[in-house]
Design an enzyme around this catalytic site. Structure first.
Site, PDB file in Angstrom:
ATOM      1  N   LYS A  79       0.837  -1.198   0.000  1.00  0.00           N
ATOM      2  CA  LYS A  79       0.000   0.000   0.000  1.00  0.00           C
ATOM      3  C   LYS A  79       0.871   1.248   0.000  1.00  0.00           C
ATOM      4  CE  LYS A  79      -3.913   1.936   2.624  1.00  0.00           C
ATOM      5  NZ  LYS A  79      -4.841   1.668   3.759  1.00  0.00           N
ATOM      6  N   SER A 149      -9.456   1.656   2.745  1.00  0.00           N
ATOM      7  CA  SER A 149      -8.564   2.475   1.922  1.00  0.00           C
ATOM      8  C   SER A 149      -7.475   1.640   1.230  1.00  0.00           C
ATOM      9  CB  SER A 149      -7.890   3.538   2.798  1.00  0.00           C
ATOM     10  OG  SER A 149      -7.112   2.909   3.826  1.00  0.00           O
ATOM     11  N   SER A 173     -10.104  -0.957   6.804  1.00  0.00           N
ATOM     12  CA  SER A 173      -9.526  -0.698   5.488  1.00  0.00           C
ATOM     13  C   SER A 173      -8.756  -1.841   4.860  1.00  0.00           C
ATOM     14  CB  SER A 173      -8.622   0.536   5.564  1.00  0.00           C
ATOM     15  OG  SER A 173      -9.387   1.683   5.840  1.00  0.00           O
TER      16      SER A 173
END
Length: 463
Positions: A79, A149, A173
């Site tokens: 990420k 996210s 997330s």
């Protein structure tokens, strides 16, 4: 089967047996990325040349008898909050444009030491402050949200452009995008996986964890990630654990808590039916089903936002005042709201969290794991802002997705999302298993037992 279609465990077995080379696997994943990235946009940065060099090095090491373990030569995505030396970490924001990390985060360093191959940095909702990851399309329907996210990480795994990936989880997330894309997502116990070198959203709620195709894969990655790091104040010094589960499916004597309320309220009927079928399968494997009451549910969202909003604003205080126009509108509004939150509200949220953790500990004395929907509905269309439930109640999309995942962040308990079917439109449905602090081995055992009774997980069509 093409190499990019292999699960982590299958690819590791083939590499160790010299039936598959890391170079062959990495090339296959990169070719897959070239095919589907124009539609899905899972990656903020693809580090193709770096990946090929790392794969070649892994191949040479393995040929020389220096096999590092099951992550050696395995392609991964990280990420775009997770620092890797020399690689851009933009956190999905113009505020961080051009920023390159000077050193590896703890988790990146540990995965590198295990021999994993970085394919690239995956898209995140700006600074992880949202539940949609608008840059990225869902792996099963690019016109729907990826979830956030950690949407880029989940889509990369679901589409075959990473064999595994890491995400972060502040209110769901990791688990939300995992559920919406039909993959496995694990939020570990707070303090188990160090966060040094990971851009924070809310320091008292943030977690780092794996997104994979199978529960067995998640356990393999967690084994490499977990461990003390004094540079993270929340990190705990605990004995090393091998989290990989045994291959059995016998759950005799294990108590699975089924919530009588909250987790099955305002949930799409297809989601509820799929999760209840999965719970029945756990019973068929020998587990005892027990009804449980979920504590303090009326305070969940107020406590989540009461903690997250001021902590996020504190981190962004300087740039919010100097370059506010560089933030996306949705994130800027939330950060500005944090400037107006009274200190008393934050302190009350902290007090509520203490009470909720105590009550969750009592609830988890009644069951070894709790099984519930990960999210109340499958992936909505991109741009959709609200959901209207059968009783006419309207709910914001973000509020709906975070409603069932946030309790695990507040309580700090581990939570594992496992795919358990699809709705009539072919969109994935996830079940989450919640357990006692540092009870990851139990969660992984249950999730693995369930998956062994199901067909092998299929990649998304990436349409």
């Amino acid at each position: 089967m093409r190499p990019y279609e292999l699960s982590l465990s299958a690819a590791a077995d083939a590499i160790r047996a010299r039936e598959l080379s890391p170079v062959e696997l990495t090339d296959s994943v990169l070719e897959r990325a070239e095919q589907v990235e124009p539609r899905l946009r899972a990656y903020a940065t693809v580090t193709a040349e770096r990946a090929r060099r790392a794969a070649l090095e892994a191949e040479r090491e393995i040929a020389a008898g220096r096999y590092r373990g099951p992550l050696h030569g395995i392609p991964m995505g990280l990420k775009d909050l997770i620092d890797v030396a020399g690689v851009a970490t933009s956190a999905g924001s113009r505020v961080r444009a051009g920023h390159r990390a000077e050193s590896d985060s703890t988790v990146a360093a540990r995965l590198s030491a295990a021999g994993a191959v970085l394919i690239g940095k995956t898209h995140t909702h700006e600074f992880a402050y949202g539940l949609t990851t608008p840059q990225t399309g869902n792996a099963w329907d690019a016109g729907r949200i990826a979830g956030g996210s950690s949407g880029g990480s989940a889509v990369a795994v679901a589409a075959g452009t990473a064999t595994f990936a890491l995400g972060t989880d502040t209110g769901g997330s990791i688990r939300v995008p995992a559920a919406l894309n039909g993959v496995v997502g694990l939020k570990p116990t707070y303090g188990l996986v160090p966060r040094h070198g990971v851009t924070p959203l809310s320091w008292s709620l943030d977690h780092v964890g794996p997104i994979t195709r199978t529960v067995e894969d998640a356990a393999t990655v967690l084994t490499s990630l977990a461990g003390y790091d004094p540079r993270d104040p929340a990190s705990l010094d605990l004995p090393a654990v091998d989290y990989r589960p045994a291959d059995g499916t016998d759950l005799t004597g294990l108590r699975v808590g089924v919530p009588r309320m909250y987790y099955f309220e305002q949930v799409d009927p297809e989601v509820e039916a799929a999760v209840r079928r999965a719970v029945d399968r756990l019973r068929d494997l020998g587990a005892d089903l027990v009804g449980v009451e979920i504590p303090m549910t009326r305070y969940v969202q107020a406590t989540q936002w009461g903690l997250m909003v001021p902590e996020a604003t504190a981190y962004h205080q300087d740039t919010l005042r100097t370059v506010p126009g560089l933030y996306q509108a949705d994130v800027r509004v939330l950060l500005e709201a944090g400037e107006l939150m009274p200190a008393g509200d934050y302190l009350r949220a902290r007090r509520a969290r203490v009470l909720m953790r105590q009550e969750w500990a009592r609830t988890l004395q009644q069951a070894d794991v709790i099984a519930a929907p990960t999210v109340p509905m499958t992936a909505v269309k991109a741009g959709q802002e609200t959901i209207t439930w059968a009783d006419g109640t309207e709910e914001g999309v973000t509020d709906a997705y975070v409603r069932l995942s946030a309790p695990a962040n507040i309580a700090g308990v581990p939570s594992l999302s496992v795919p358990v079917g699809q709705d009539a439109a072919g969109l994935p449905i996830g079940m989450q298993l919640l357990g006692r602090p540092f009870g990851e081995k139990v969660l992984l055992r249950v999730g693995h037992a369930y998956q062994r009774t199901q067909p092998p997980p299929a990649l998304a069509p990436a349409a």
